[in-house]
Design an enzyme around this catalytic site. Structure first.
Site, PDB file in Angstrom:
ATOM      1  N   ALA A 241     -17.553   3.606  22.494  1.00 41.14           N
ATOM      2  CA  ALA A 241     -17.028   2.818  21.393  1.00 41.14           C
ATOM      3  C   ALA A 241     -16.171   3.732  20.534  1.00 41.14           C
ATOM      4  O   ALA A 241     -16.208   4.943  20.678  1.00 41.14           O
ATOM      5  CB  ALA A 241     -18.157   2.232  20.559  1.00 41.14           C
TER       6      ALA A 241
ATOM      7  N   ALA B 251     -10.350   2.492  20.586  1.00 46.12           N
ATOM      8  CA  ALA B 251     -10.698   1.757  21.798  1.00 46.12           C
ATOM      9  C   ALA B 251     -10.939   0.287  21.470  1.00 46.12           C
ATOM     10  O   ALA B 251     -10.480  -0.607  22.184  1.00 46.12           O
ATOM     11  CB  ALA B 251     -11.936   2.368  22.431  1.00 46.12           C
TER      12      ALA B 251
ATOM     13  N   CYS C  93       0.823  -1.209   0.000  1.00 42.25           N
ATOM     14  CA  CYS C  93       0.000   0.000   0.000  1.00 42.25           C
ATOM     15  C   CYS C  93       0.855   1.257   0.000  1.00 42.25           C
ATOM     16  O   CYS C  93       0.377   2.334  -0.334  1.00 42.25           O
ATOM     17  CB  CYS C  93      -0.987  -0.007   1.148  1.00 42.25           C
ATOM     18  SG  CYS C  93      -0.286  -0.498   2.695  1.00 42.25           S
ATOM     19  N   ASN C  94       2.120   1.133   0.386  1.00 44.64           N
ATOM     20  CA  ASN C  94       2.949   2.332   0.434  1.00 44.64           C
ATOM     21  C   ASN C  94       3.980   2.431  -0.673  1.00 44.64           C
ATOM     22  O   ASN C  94       4.692   3.412  -0.766  1.00 44.64           O
ATOM     23  CB  ASN C  94       3.674   2.412   1.784  1.00 44.64           C
ATOM     24  CG  ASN C  94       2.773   2.977   2.849  1.00 44.64           C
ATOM     25  OD1 ASN C  94       1.845   3.726   2.531  1.00 44.64           O
ATOM     26  ND2 ASN C  94       3.017   2.609   4.074  1.00 44.64           N
ATOM     27  N   ARG C  95       4.105   1.385  -1.484  1.00 47.86           N
ATOM     28  CA  ARG C  95       5.108   1.462  -2.526  1.00 47.86           C
ATOM     29  C   ARG C  95       4.815   0.498  -3.656  1.00 47.86           C
ATOM     30  O   ARG C  95       4.107  -0.493  -3.488  1.00 47.86           O
ATOM     31  CB  ARG C  95       6.504   1.200  -1.978  1.00 47.86           C
ATOM     32  CG  ARG C  95       6.712  -0.223  -1.466  1.00 47.86           C
ATOM     33  CD  ARG C  95       8.097  -0.401  -0.928  1.00 47.86           C
ATOM     34  NE  ARG C  95       8.299   0.394   0.277  1.00 47.86           N
ATOM     35  CZ  ARG C  95       9.138   1.397   0.378  1.00 47.86           C
ATOM     36  NH1 ARG C  95       9.876   1.741  -0.651  1.00 47.86           N
ATOM     37  NH2 ARG C  95       9.255   2.048   1.502  1.00 47.86           N
TER      38      ARG C  95
ATOM     39  N   GLU D 267     -12.931   3.431  17.137  1.00 44.26           N
ATOM     40  CA  GLU D 267     -12.012   2.516  16.465  1.00 44.26           C
ATOM     41  C   GLU D 267     -10.799   2.181  17.337  1.00 44.26           C
ATOM     42  O   GLU D 267     -10.450   1.021  17.530  1.00 44.26           O
ATOM     43  CB  GLU D 267     -11.552   3.157  15.156  1.00 44.26           C
ATOM     44  CG  GLU D 267     -10.856   2.185  14.238  1.00 44.26           C
ATOM     45  CD  GLU D 267     -10.212   2.907  13.070  1.00 44.26           C
ATOM     46  OE1 GLU D 267      -9.347   2.314  12.439  1.00 44.26           O
ATOM     47  OE2 GLU D 267     -10.574   4.075  12.806  1.00 44.26           O
TER      48      GLU D 267
ATOM     49  N   SER E   6      10.447   2.734   5.419  1.00 41.66           N
ATOM     50  CA  SER E   6       8.992   2.645   5.600  1.00 41.66           C
ATOM     51  C   SER E   6       8.424   3.932   6.168  1.00 41.66           C
ATOM     52  O   SER E   6       9.140   4.752   6.724  1.00 41.66           O
ATOM     53  CB  SER E   6       8.649   1.503   6.550  1.00 41.66           C
ATOM     54  OG  SER E   6       9.117   0.303   6.038  1.00 41.66           O
TER      55      SER E   6
END
Lengths: 273, 427
Positions: B192, B196, B52-54, B194, B111
């Protein structure tokens, strides 16, 4: 004999330096080497004390020089046992220097020619001395662990997690291993006091002679009894427990040195200098 | 002439996410790309990394510029996107720089989050595809094996992967410093969110004990509790549950504090002062920071956790310097091997080896046959020299012949191994 003692002192200091270097550099090899040096010194120290025992025919605790040496020996012995059980690596930087300092003080003090005292030749005295000293050594470790607990608690509370945060284990571990030391120390101290009473009965014909040392030992015993009781009933753990372990050890040092130096009594003879 | 090692690609520093998305290769697409690549006369070996990054293409090629153009065209063809759209985001490295880049990528020095562990696995997958499609040859094989070795070394010899760099993981690490083991520790999730929920998942993975979920709307609580195999409780029950739980994670949208020191103080005696760890991820905060002043209660809010992470990232960057040194060392070693693939040094080494053998055997013979005259001896030496020349003639012609470049390095590599010219006892 003089040389042996100086050599042992040197090894204790060498091991202390290793443990302190380990605290900063975190190289396991330093910790391991310091452990070997400490064990070697302990073996030598045990042999020396055993030799003195055989020569004199009783525990070598007839003056402050000898008593301090036995105290250092007990601290190292109890530390080695503790380390084997809990592997709390940074504690060496507390225990080894403590023993080293006791040894230096012991080396600097003059030796006093022994008075022939048949009263010292008793198996009860051997138990009394061994139990009391190893109990107090356990309390010394509990104090060291208490200090570590307070440091670690402070780093977590203030959220400044630099030097010690990574080097110290969890609070829970420090709390429970410190408690183990307190319980072990308390058990040994109880045995030590009981054998002391039996011995006193045999020599002086009475269990208790209200000598200051006896009174302060009682105070120490009550203090630790209170700590254990509060923990079991109310749940005094963590900070309070750590502070109490530190105070307890201060009282022990006072009982050990202060009482003998400042007040009179029949224990005085063991800390003449 | 040795083939060149060429790398072209783009990463999170050179291309925005919209572009990276467009250029992400699925494993099937990567296979196609590799197949097309080796069919081109300009590319000898090829490997494609897409995360996804390269997105990077690593090749060996007889000549750089045409190989680069071919690769660009190939990306454009497969991803249906004109070259001009991505060519500005591309970086191209050749030779040592390309080798260093691959090492740095695998060691997670390049990275977005330095030290993140996934990239090595992704690179291994990419290599596997190349192996399956038979598009990696002697140079890329050696390079990738060296790369995996370097990455492992960087990870084990530096602290680059130590310490948490995400909020939820940092909270777990703190929990460990308080409780030691997280096993069987009871958790209360309030609200609630993400982060947590991620923290709760981390805790479950660490075999935490019972999970309780409190939510303003009970239905939502029930739903969340179902996901964590926990138990939903009502908001009003929170003080009661404080008696048993060890870790409280709070993340509600409430405008003020939902937990004040009072109820916490009240439960501490019942808890026998067992430690209580509050993780406050909410903004505005849910948990009164004064609770942190109480004995055996610890409160960390989102800013505290962020500070923890910043410190950890700083540590990782410090450790990365050591990683760069390991990479530099490895680049030099790889270069040595790579240069040995040229025909001339191999022929020289081969001849030296044969001459050394002939010389030492001659000396042994002369030592045994003391009656030989000086003339006899030089005749024998001439004979052994001409034998060496005759033996070496065909291999030299073969190694010098201009053929497919990729094959040539393969044959040279074999020659070096066959005659053990690198004194590689281990291999």
């Amino acid at each position: 004999m003089e040389n042996a003692i100086i050599g042992i002192t040197f090894l204790y200091l060498l091991s202390s330096a290793g443990y302190i270097a380990y605290l900063f550099l975190q190289k396991d090899v330093l910790h391991r080497l310091s452990g070997y040096v400490l064990a070697l010194a302990f073996l030598g120290h045990t042999a020396t004390i055993g030799y003195n025992f055989l020569m004199a025919g009783h525990m070598p605790v007839s003056d402050l020089h000898e008593t301090l040496s036995v105290a250092a020996w007990a601290i190292v012995g109890v530390y080695i046992l503790f380390q084997h059980q809990f592997n709390l690596k940074v504690l060496g930087a507390f225990a080894a220097p403590l023993a080293g300092m006791a040894m230096i003080a012991s080396d600097l003090l003059p030796r006093i020619p022994l008075l022939a005292q048949n009263s010292l030749r008793s198996i009860w005295l051997v138990f009394h001395v061994l139990a009391v000293f190893s109990g107090e050594a356990a309390f010394a470790l509990a104090c060291g662990i208490g200090v570590l607990y307070l440091i670690q608690e402070k780093t977590i509370k203030t959220k400044k997690r630099r030097f010690f945060y990574r080097r110290l284990p969890s609070l829970e571990f420090l709390d429970s291993s410190g408690y183990v030391c307190v319980v072990a120390g308390f058990t040994l101290l109880t045995i030590g006091l009981a054998t002391g009473f039996v011995y006193a009965k045999m020599i002086w014909g009475k269990f208790l002679s209200w000598d200051p040392k006896e009174i302060w030992s009682g105070v120490t015993w009550l203090l630790y009894a209170a700590l254990i009781h509060e923990r079991l009933v109310v749940g005094w753990r963590g900070r309070k427990s750590a502070i109490l372990a530190i105070i307890g050890f201060c009282v022990i040092i006072f009982t050990f040195l202060g009482v003998n130096l400042l007040m009179k009594g029949h224990h005085e003879v063991f800390t003449r200098w | 002439m040795l083939p060149e090692i060429v790398l072209l690609g783009l990463n999170h520093k050179t291309a925005p996410v919209e572009l990276r998305e467009c250029l992400a290769f699925s494993p099937d697409q990567a296979s196609t790309a590799l197949d097309n690549g080796v069919r081109s006369p300009h590319i000898s070996e090829i490997l494609l990394i897409s995360t996804c990054n390269r997105m990077e293409i690593l090749m060996t090629a007889p000549d750089c510029p045409p190989a680069i153009d071919t690769a660009k065209q190939m990306i454009s063809d497969i991803k249906q996107i004109p070259v001009s759209e991505f060519s500005n985001a591309l970086y191209v490295h050749t030779g040592n720089d390309a080798v260093r880049h691959v090492f740095r990528v695998a060691s997670s020095l390049d990275s977005m989050v330095v030290g993140e562990p996934q990239i090595l696995g992704q690179l291994k997958d990419a290599y596997l595809i190349a192996v399956q499609n038979k598009t990696s040859g002697v140079i890329l094989n050696r390079l990738l094996h060296k790369t995996f070795f370097v990455a492992k070394r960087v990870r084990s010899e530096t602290g680059i992967g130590d310490h948490a760099v995400s909020i939820s993981y940092a909270a777990i690490e703190l929990g460990r410093k308080i409780f030691g083991e997280l096993e069987a520790k009871k958790v209360l999730l309030i609200g609630a969110g993400e982060m947590a929920e991620l923290a709760v998942e981390h805790l479950i993975r660490n075999r935490s004990g019972a999970i309780f979920v409190a939510n303003r709307t009970f239905e939502r609580g029930v739903e969340l509790a179902g996901r964590f195999k926990g138990q939903a409780i009502r908001f009003e029950e929170i003080p009661e549950y404080l008696k048993t739980v060890d870790i409280v994670i709070s993340s509600t949208g409430a405008p003020g504090y939902i937990l004040t020191p009072q109820p916490v103080k009240a439960v501490m005696r019942v808890r026998k002062n067992r430690p209580l760890f509050f993780i406050d991820i909410a903004v505005p905060r849910d948990i009164d920071p004064d609770i942190n002043r109480m004995g055996n209660a610890y409160v960390y809010d989102i800013d505290d956790l962020k500070n923890v992470i910043d410190e950890n990232i700083e540590d990782r960057h410090r450790e990365a310097v050591k990683g760069e040194r390991i990479v530099d060392e490895a680049v030099i070693q790889f270069r040595k091997w790579y240069e040995s693939l040229d025909a001339v040094p191999t022929i020289v080494a081969l001849r030296a080896k044969l001459e050394q053998i002939a010389e030492s055997e001659n000396q042994k013979t002369f030592h045994a046959l003391k009656h030989l005259s000086e003339e006899d001896r030089s005749a024998i030496q001439r004979m052994s020299q001409s034998m060496i020349n005759k033996i070496l003639h065909d291999p030299m012609v073969y190694l010098r012949r201009n053929g497919c470049y990729g094959d040539k390095s393969l044959h040279i590599d074999w020659t070096r191994k066959l005659f053990n010219l690198d004194n590689d006892n281990q291999e």
